[in-house]
Design an enzyme around this catalytic site. Structure first.
Site, PDB file in Angstrom:
ATOM      1  N   ASP A  59      55.622 -32.792   3.863  1.00 12.70           N
ATOM      2  CA  ASP A  59      55.633 -33.134   2.444  1.00 12.70           C
ATOM      3  C   ASP A  59      54.229 -33.577   2.012  1.00 12.70           C
ATOM      4  O   ASP A  59      53.428 -34.026   2.840  1.00 12.70           O
ATOM      5  CB  ASP A  59      56.607 -34.288   2.173  1.00 12.70           C
ATOM      6  CG  ASP A  59      58.040 -33.904   2.502  1.00 12.70           C
ATOM      7  OD1 ASP A  59      58.356 -32.708   2.499  1.00 12.70           O
ATOM      8  OD2 ASP A  59      58.831 -34.828   2.773  1.00 12.70           O
TER       9      ASP A  59
HETATM   10  N1  URA Z   1      60.830 -34.887   7.180  1.00 13.51           N
HETATM   11  C1  URA Z   1      60.533 -35.271   5.923  1.00 13.51           C
HETATM   12  O1  URA Z   1      61.346 -35.879   5.234  1.00 13.51           O
HETATM   13  N2  URA Z   1      59.312 -34.981   5.450  1.00 13.51           N
HETATM   14  C2  URA Z   1      58.353 -34.343   6.175  1.00 13.51           C
HETATM   15  O2  URA Z   1      57.248 -34.122   5.687  1.00 13.51           O
HETATM   16  C3  URA Z   1      58.684 -33.964   7.474  1.00 13.51           C
HETATM   17  C4  URA Z   1      59.925 -34.241   7.953  1.00 13.51           C
END
Ligand code: URA
Length: 229
Positions: free
Chosen positions: A101
């Site tokens: 993310d």
């Molecule tokens: N899980 C999440 O919620 N975000 C990420 O970036 C990776 C794994």
């Protein structure tokens, strides 16, 4: 493969620029001037750009310490991408292996080897990924047990696969999952009544983020490191 792709990958220039050079008559394939960028060529063909032979690069495997605030994509009209951080001569050949993310930091892999990234991310291979989560509240042992057993995420069919969960002091937890559902760690913590305030990927398979690599920096993976994946 397409000629514009070949020129872009072998020189490291963007595909749009490669197309311009082809249209401008700067490229010969096996002695013939080709001016259509979409022409399919044999990757082993003799390709000359401005009269110089160009060849495809070999496979490239990089680790990046992703900082917060950049997106895990190779191009985006509005946001800074992880590729903007990688000043490798063949950066335009690379793609991201397993996104993070925008606000997540840590270990991100980039490669131009599609088979390798496909194997690594395929749910069939269950490659574990370890995250350090900073939480809104300390994780209780009961919540950790729920995460280990599997939780129901909104809109998903079954429970999440068993996770490894280590409760750490200072409202943190180390969580290892072998799946890659959308926002999975954040949603898992939400499912047990908590909230992820910061997330950092420490490890993929046996490969740990290099502690010498500051946020925003990258390096080539060493041969032995590829074996860890
Ligand atoms: N899980 C999440 O919620 N975000 C990420 O970036 C990776 C794994």
């Amino acid at each position: 493969m397409r000629l514009d792709q070949f020129v872009s990958q072998s020189t490291g220039i963007p595909r749009s620029e490669a197309s311009g050079l082809i249209r401008g008559g700067r490229v010969l394939v096996n002695g013939v001037r080709i001016t259509k960028a979409s022409t399919h060529i044999d990757p082993a063909a003799e390709v000359l750009l401005h009269g110089e032979r160009i060849v495809l690069p070999g496979n490239i495997y990089l680790m990046l310490h992703k900082p917060a605030g950049v997106i895990s994509a190779t191009e985006d009209p509005a946001h800074r991408t992880v590729l903007d951080l990688v000043d490798h001569p063949h950066r335009y050949t690379l793609h991201v292996v397993g996104r993070l993310d925008k606000d997540t930091t840590g270990l991100l892999l980039l490669t131009n080897d599609g088979d390798w990234s496909h194997r690594l991310m395929s749910p069939r291979h269950h490659v574990p990924k370890t995250y350090l989560a900073t939480l809104a509240e300390s994780l209780t042992e009961a919540a950790a047990q729920q995460l280990r057993a599997g939780v129901q995420l909104h809109g998903e069919k079954g429970l999440t696969k068993p996770a490894e969960v280590e409760i750490l002091p200072t409202q943190q937890a180390r969580i290892t999952i072998a799946e890659g559902k959308y926002h999975q760690v954040k949603r898992m913590l939400a499912a047990v009544g908590n909230r992820v305030e910061a997330l950092h990927r420490e490890r993929i398979g046996g490969l740990v983020l290099d502690t010498e690599l500051p946020p925003g920096e990258w390096r080539v993976l060493q041969g032995a490191e590829l074996g860890l994946l």
